[in-house]
Scaffold this motif. Structure first.
Motif, PDB file in Angstrom:
ATOM      1  N   VAL A 231       0.858  -1.180   0.000  1.00 36.87           N
ATOM      2  CA  VAL A 231       0.000   0.000   0.000  1.00 36.87           C
ATOM      3  C   VAL A 231       0.896   1.232   0.000  1.00 36.87           C
ATOM      4  O   VAL A 231       1.896   1.292   0.726  1.00 36.87           O
ATOM      5  CB  VAL A 231      -0.921   0.004   1.248  1.00 36.87           C
ATOM      6  N   LEU A 232       0.563   2.200  -0.832  1.00 39.69           N
ATOM      7  CA  LEU A 232       1.351   3.425  -0.858  1.00 39.69           C
ATOM      8  C   LEU A 232       1.185   4.168   0.466  1.00 39.69           C
ATOM      9  O   LEU A 232       0.086   4.250   1.008  1.00 39.69           O
ATOM     10  CB  LEU A 232       0.896   4.334  -2.001  1.00 39.69           C
ATOM     11  N   SER A 233       2.280   4.669   0.958  1.00 36.30           N
ATOM     12  CA  SER A 233       2.217   5.446   2.193  1.00 36.30           C
ATOM     13  C   SER A 233       3.038   6.716   1.986  1.00 36.30           C
ATOM     14  O   SER A 233       3.845   6.808   1.077  1.00 36.30           O
ATOM     15  CB  SER A 233       2.752   4.640   3.370  1.00 36.30           C
ATOM     16  N   GLY A 234       2.821   7.674   2.818  1.00 41.40           N
ATOM     17  CA  GLY A 234       3.544   8.924   2.691  1.00 41.40           C
ATOM     18  C   GLY A 234       2.816   9.904   1.803  1.00 41.40           C
ATOM     19  O   GLY A 234       1.705   9.655   1.332  1.00 41.40           O
ATOM     20  N   GLU A 235       3.452  11.015   1.596  1.00 40.43           N
ATOM     21  CA  GLU A 235       2.874  12.091   0.795  1.00 40.43           C
ATOM     22  C   GLU A 235       3.491  12.080  -0.602  1.00 40.43           C
ATOM     23  O   GLU A 235       4.692  11.893  -0.747  1.00 40.43           O
ATOM     24  CB  GLU A 235       3.148  13.441   1.462  1.00 40.43           C
ATOM     25  N   TYR A 236       2.664  12.287  -1.590  1.00 38.63           N
ATOM     26  CA  TYR A 236       3.133  12.420  -2.968  1.00 38.63           C
ATOM     27  C   TYR A 236       2.752  13.803  -3.445  1.00 38.63           C
ATOM     28  O   TYR A 236       1.669  14.302  -3.144  1.00 38.63           O
ATOM     29  CB  TYR A 236       2.509  11.339  -3.863  1.00 38.63           C
ATOM     30  N   LEU A 237       3.661  14.447  -4.168  1.00 41.15           N
ATOM     31  CA  LEU A 237       3.430  15.815  -4.620  1.00 41.15           C
ATOM     32  C   LEU A 237       2.194  15.932  -5.502  1.00 41.15           C
ATOM     33  O   LEU A 237       1.462  16.907  -5.424  1.00 41.15           O
ATOM     34  CB  LEU A 237       4.651  16.334  -5.380  1.00 41.15           C
ATOM     35  N   ASP A 238       1.988  14.906  -6.347  1.00 43.98           N
ATOM     36  CA  ASP A 238       0.853  14.946  -7.253  1.00 43.98           C
ATOM     37  C   ASP A 238       0.569  13.528  -7.761  1.00 43.98           C
ATOM     38  O   ASP A 238       1.234  12.568  -7.354  1.00 43.98           O
ATOM     39  CB  ASP A 238       1.117  15.899  -8.424  1.00 43.98           C
ATOM     40  N   SER A 239      -0.412  13.419  -8.637  1.00 41.58           N
ATOM     41  CA  SER A 239      -0.793  12.100  -9.149  1.00 41.58           C
ATOM     42  C   SER A 239       0.311  11.481  -9.996  1.00 41.58           C
ATOM     43  O   SER A 239       0.443  10.261 -10.057  1.00 41.58           O
ATOM     44  CB  SER A 239      -2.089  12.193  -9.955  1.00 41.58           C
ATOM     45  N   VAL A 240       1.139  12.299 -10.620  1.00 42.12           N
ATOM     46  CA  VAL A 240       2.245  11.785 -11.426  1.00 42.12           C
ATOM     47  C   VAL A 240       3.256  11.070 -10.521  1.00 42.12           C
ATOM     48  O   VAL A 240       3.759   9.988 -10.850  1.00 42.12           O
ATOM     49  CB  VAL A 240       2.917  12.920 -12.238  1.00 42.12           C
ATOM     50  N   ALA A 241       3.556  11.647  -9.366  1.00 45.76           N
ATOM     51  CA  ALA A 241       4.493  11.026  -8.424  1.00 45.76           C
ATOM     52  C   ALA A 241       3.913   9.732  -7.859  1.00 45.76           C
ATOM     53  O   ALA A 241       4.632   8.737  -7.701  1.00 45.76           O
ATOM     54  CB  ALA A 241       4.827  12.001  -7.295  1.00 45.76           C
ATOM     55  N   ALA A 242       2.629   9.713  -7.557  1.00 44.34           N
ATOM     56  CA  ALA A 242       1.984   8.493  -7.058  1.00 44.34           C
ATOM     57  C   ALA A 242       1.998   7.415  -8.140  1.00 44.34           C
ATOM     58  O   ALA A 242       2.284   6.239  -7.857  1.00 44.34           O
ATOM     59  CB  ALA A 242       0.553   8.793  -6.615  1.00 44.34           C
ATOM     60  N   ALA A 243       1.718   7.805  -9.381  1.00 44.33           N
ATOM     61  CA  ALA A 243       1.742   6.838 -10.486  1.00 44.33           C
ATOM     62  C   ALA A 243       3.144   6.283 -10.680  1.00 44.33           C
ATOM     63  O   ALA A 243       3.312   5.083 -10.952  1.00 44.33           O
ATOM     64  CB  ALA A 243       1.245   7.499 -11.766  1.00 44.33           C
ATOM     65  N   ALA A 244       4.166   7.107 -10.517  1.00 45.79           N
ATOM     66  CA  ALA A 244       5.553   6.640 -10.644  1.00 45.79           C
ATOM     67  C   ALA A 244       5.880   5.617  -9.558  1.00 45.79           C
ATOM     68  O   ALA A 244       6.578   4.627  -9.813  1.00 45.79           O
ATOM     69  CB  ALA A 244       6.518   7.821 -10.583  1.00 45.79           C
ATOM     70  N   ALA A 245       5.372   5.827  -8.348  1.00 49.43           N
ATOM     71  CA  ALA A 245       5.598   4.872  -7.259  1.00 49.43           C
ATOM     72  C   ALA A 245       4.906   3.537  -7.559  1.00 49.43           C
ATOM     73  O   ALA A 245       5.455   2.465  -7.291  1.00 49.43           O
ATOM     74  CB  ALA A 245       5.095   5.452  -5.937  1.00 49.43           C
ATOM     75  N   ILE A 246       3.722   3.590  -8.120  1.00 47.51           N
ATOM     76  CA  ILE A 246       3.000   2.374  -8.500  1.00 47.51           C
ATOM     77  C   ILE A 246       3.744   1.659  -9.628  1.00 47.51           C
ATOM     78  O   ILE A 246       3.953   0.441  -9.574  1.00 47.51           O
ATOM     79  CB  ILE A 246       1.548   2.700  -8.912  1.00 47.51           C
ATOM     80  N   ASP A 247       4.169   2.408 -10.638  1.00 45.32           N
ATOM     81  CA  ASP A 247       4.928   1.820 -11.741  1.00 45.32           C
ATOM     82  C   ASP A 247       6.190   1.133 -11.239  1.00 45.32           C
ATOM     83  O   ASP A 247       6.548   0.038 -11.699  1.00 45.32           O
ATOM     84  CB  ASP A 247       5.317   2.882 -12.777  1.00 45.32           C
ATOM     85  N   HIS A 248       6.876   1.774 -10.295  1.00 41.31           N
ATOM     86  CA  HIS A 248       8.103   1.193  -9.733  1.00 41.31           C
ATOM     87  C   HIS A 248       7.808  -0.179  -9.122  1.00 41.31           C
ATOM     88  O   HIS A 248       8.553  -1.138  -9.347  1.00 41.31           O
ATOM     89  CB  HIS A 248       8.688   2.146  -8.689  1.00 41.31           C
TER      90      HIS A 248
END
Length: 170
Positions: free
Chosen positions: A55-72
């Motif tokens: 599960v993603l945790s922490g703060e992401y600057l925007d949806s692009v950063a969250a998508a990059a974390a998911i892609d990773h």
């Protein structure tokens, strides 16, 4: 991450990429037709591997950063099949750490050669690149071995036997 051994629309995707390179202004897209969508859904896929990330945790600057974390996570968990690694080796000549047993490597190389031989010569580099992309993405995500990290694995593999003429034997 969901990965499968064979892409039923491999030839169509290679053709679409080839045509897009030939005429950038008129780019057909693979998977647009209902027939291709149906083929992708019900076509033979071989072994299927499903793994879930954390599960993603922490703060992401925007949806692009969250998508990059998911892609990773997807790239780290994506199961690489022997033909993916063989395709990457053909494109760049570098071996993947951990290697394969000689028999497995020969079988994978034969399978890859047969799959590529079934395509028009001009489409083969596009199919090879598509098969190798999971390896390149895994490396970019920090993977240093062919097996994905096991602790995050949820689910399993499904192996359906192909029909007698679906997959050529070497």
């Amino acid at each position: 991450a969901c990965s499968y051994e064979y892409d039923p629309c491999e030839a169509e995707k290679a053709q679409a990429c080839f045509l897009a390179d030939q005429s950038p202004s008129d780019q057909p897209r693979a998977g647009d037709s209902g027939e291709e969508i149906a083929k992708g859904l019900v076509g033979y896929k071989g072994r299927i591997h499903i793994a879930a990330g954390t599960v993603l945790s922490g703060e992401y600057l925007d949806s692009v950063a969250a998508a990059a974390a998911i892609d990773h996570q997807i790239h780290r968990l994506f199961k690489l099949y022997p033909h993916n690694i063989m395709a990457a080796q053909q494109l760049e000549g570098a071996a993947w750490p951990g290697g394969f047993e000689e028999v497995l490597a020969q079988t994978a190389q034969c399978n890859l050669a047969q799959r590529l031989a079934a395509l028009p010569v001009a489409h083969r580099p596009y199919a090879l690149r598509a098969l190798a992309n999971p390896v390149f993405s895994a490396r970019a995500a920090g993977r240093t071995q062919q097996a994905p990290p096991e602790p995050l694995h949820l689910g399993g593999q499904h192996s359906a036997k192909p029909q007698s003429n679906d997959q050529p034997m070497c």
